[in-house]
Design an enzyme around this catalytic site. Structure first.
Site, PDB file in Angstrom:
ATOM      1  N   SER A   1       0.829  -1.197   0.000  1.00  0.00           N
ATOM      2  CA  SER A   1       0.000   0.000   0.000  1.00  0.00           C
ATOM      3  C   SER A   1       0.865   1.249   0.000  1.00  0.00           C
ATOM      4  CB  SER A   1      -0.876   0.002   1.249  1.00  0.00           C
ATOM      5  OG  SER A   1      -0.050   0.107   2.402  1.00  0.00           O
ATOM      6  N   LYS A   2       0.252   2.300  -0.487  1.00  0.00           N
ATOM      7  CA  LYS A   2       0.902   3.600  -0.583  1.00  0.00           C
ATOM      8  C   LYS A   2       1.344   4.065   0.808  1.00  0.00           C
ATOM      9  CE  LYS A   2      -0.475   7.975  -2.685  1.00  0.00           C
ATOM     10  NZ  LYS A   2      -1.638   8.658  -3.275  1.00  0.00           N
ATOM     11  N   ARG A   3       0.530   3.708   1.774  1.00  0.00           N
ATOM     12  CA  ARG A   3       0.766   4.098   3.153  1.00  0.00           C
ATOM     13  C   ARG A   3       2.134   3.600   3.660  1.00  0.00           C
ATOM     14  NH1 ARG A   3      -0.251   8.242   5.762  1.00  0.00           N
ATOM     15  NH2 ARG A   3       0.434   7.718   7.850  1.00  0.00           N
TER      16      ARG A   3
ATOM     17  N   SER B   1       4.526   1.710   1.645  1.00  0.00           N
ATOM     18  CA  SER B   1       5.581   1.503   0.656  1.00  0.00           C
ATOM     19  C   SER B   1       5.472   2.559  -0.433  1.00  0.00           C
ATOM     20  CB  SER B   1       5.451   0.130  -0.011  1.00  0.00           C
ATOM     21  OG  SER B   1       5.467  -0.908   0.929  1.00  0.00           O
TER      22      SER B   1
END
Length: 503
Positions: free
Chosen positions: A262-264, A266
């Site tokens: 996830s963007k959160r 990685s």
RNA sequence: GCCCCCAUCGUCUAGAGGCCUAGGACGCCACCCUUUCAAGGUGGAGAUCAGGGGUUCGAAUCCCCUUGGGGGCACCA
């Protein structure tokens, strides 16, 4: 290997609601690898149904990003911005709405789907009640058996129905390309599901089935997170009378903590990796090895080499954590393999960016860059690293903290003396050409004469001329710097030491 | 809560019953090379193959259970 197998058609169907995601690139890559390996056709279709967000830019980012990686498709939108290519177009979901509507109408007519008038509030209340009762969420079937009169009455009130697909009882199974047999009881599907919203727009799950059938997609290769969608799609294929494609569910790419990437947690945008100086060869090589391996001990493989060896059945079942260290290593491997002119071309944008934000004062010429390659190429884990590595060549002042000027074994006075002596030797060296192997002997002689350690003197010179303790080989560096600037920087360093320790 | 998937060194993986006292790569450590940093070379630490039961002459490999992890349960894609 094989020439071609027209019966095998795979696709990637990204939604342009964000920049090209590493996971999308990986799924695209595996579809590409499979198609190329067996000689099938790789189709690209845009699921551009979500008009709310700025999709045009993301669309460009995805098309361009995949092409940058070298992942090309046989049918679909033209990455360069031209029209769609291929006999099954259009390849944009929005432009296929008529066929989606027709399919929905057919299901409605056959009573395989029905109009549902439930309001969001009702559905929400249902869900809350189920949650409170520790029951899995599922549609209660309120509208499943309305009479014609009841429907007409609601229509007459001006209520707009969504369309729900009737889930038949029983077990749906398929032979997954990577996990063998999977069977799911339709009782666990959450009840009849919506295929067309009340506003008339179709939902992803439904559209995919209609479009895949229309495009004669034979193999659906996608992420493991779609496993629970598969039985629903098989059910719809059956209802619509379409052949059921072969499914293959790839393991997910995971964050370092083991959760779905996830963007959160990685960096997920392919473009960010590109911006940091990862090259396509490294990225593609790395991505191919996330969940797959050739079964040999080869580590560094080009895209064509991977195509040759690819076997969908050898794909790993468990998720793979994203390991940036390994990516960097592989990237470095590929940077070292680049042809000089190619590397110069790829380095230039990173140097331009450094000029733009003031990290360096001027842009070196291609010739300058090319000359540096022998000492720089094997030291770059990424293209962007070039600025830190040799940026001192293109900046005016280089000495920030004079304290690093003094080697561990030396004191400021010795350093000053050493630099002054070296300066004298190098200045006298005027008579000879300024070349690496001519610079070294006289300095070594100086060291012997004064009973110094070569490493100490060289380190002092290194820091004085570059401002850093880690650089490419010193004499090559001095040559790149040039006589004038080398002497000027030595003078500046000597001055700074003189001020620090007078006498 | 329910359904589904998965399980070999820290990480990516090889292994598809005997070749495994489990191989490679990244990372880590040491040494060599060496003016620093890299690169390269050599060597090392690192996995009782999640645990427990079977099946078999023989299991990391097959079956079952347990545990652990993950994914999914929208008028999102």
């Amino acid at each position: 290997m094989p020439a071609s197998d027209p019966t095998i058609r795979v696709r990637i169907a990204p939604s342009p609601t964000g920049p090209l995601h590493i996971g999308t690139a990986r799924t695209a890559l595996f579809n590409y690898l499979y198609a190329r390996h067996v000689g099938g056709t790789f189709v690209f279709r845009l699921e551009d149904t979500d008009v709310a967000r700025g999709t045009a830019e993301f669309e460009r980012d995805i098309l361009e990003g995949l092409h940058w990686l070298g992942i090309t498709w046989d049918e679909g939108p033209d990455a360069a911005g031209g029209g769609d290519v291929g006999p099954f177009g259009p390849y944009r979901q929005m432009q296929r709405n008529a066929s989606h509507a027709a399919a929905a109408a057919r299901l409605l007519a056959d009573d395989l789907a029905y109009p549902c008038f439930c309001t969001p509030e009702e559905l929400d209340a249902d869900r809350k009640a189920q949650e409170a009762a520790k029951q899995p969420p599922r549609y209660v079937g309120r509208c499943a058996h309305l009479t014609a009169e009841e429907r007409d009455a609601r229509l007459a009130q001006g209520r707009k129905p969504a369309t729900r697909f009737r889930v038949r009882p029983g077990v749906v199974g398929w032979n997954d390309l990577i996990r063998d047999r999977i069977e799911i009881d339709t009782a666990n599907l959450g009840g009849d599901f919506v295929i067309v919203r009340a506003d008339g727009t179709p939902l992803y799950n439904f559209v995919v089935v209609v479009d895949d059938a229309a495009m004669e997609i034979s193999h659906v290769i996608r992420g493991e997170d779609h496993i629970s969608n598969t039985p629903k799609q098989i059910l719809m294929c059956e209802a619509l009378g379409h052949p059921v494609p072969v499914f293959g569910h790839l393991p997910l790419i995971l964050n370092p903590d083991g959760t779905k990437m996830s963007k959160r947690k990685s960096q997920t945008a392919v473009d960010d990796y590109r911006g940091q100086g990862f090259i396509r060869e490294g990225l593609v090589n790395y991505l191919a090895y996330l969940g797959w391996s050739p079964g040999t001990q080869e580590d560094v493989l080009s895209l064509p080499e991977v195509v040759e060896r690819f076997d969908i059945g050898a794909v790993q079942k468990g998720g793979a954590r994203f390991d940036r260290d390994r990516l960097e290593w592989l990237n470095g491997q590929w940077i070292r393999r680049l042809e000089p002119d190619d590397l110069v071309d790829r380095l230039r944008p990173f140097l331009e960016a450094a000029v733009a934000d003031g990290r360096i004062d001027r842009l070196p010429s291609d010739d300058e860059i090319r000359t540096l390659l022998p000492i720089v190429q094997e030291r770059l884990p990424t293209l962007a690293a070039v600025v830190d590595l040799v940026g001192f060549l293109w900046t005016e002042t280089v000495l920030g903290d004079p304290s690093i000027l003094v080697p561990k074994r030396w004191d400021p006075a010795t350093t000053r003396e050493g630099l002054a002596a070296a300066r004298g030797v190098l200045a006298r060296h005027d008579a000879v050409t300024w070349e690496a192997d001519e610079l070294e002997p006289p300095l070594r002689a100086l060291v012997d004469d004064r009973d110094w350690k070569a490493g100490d003197l060289f380190m002092a010179i290194r820091v004085a001329t570059t401002g850093r303790t880690a650089t490419p080989p010193l004499f090559d560096t001095l040559v790149a710097l040039g006589r004038e600037r080398t002497l000027a920087r030595l003078d500046a360093a000597i001055d700074s030491l003189g001020a620090a320790s007078p006498g």
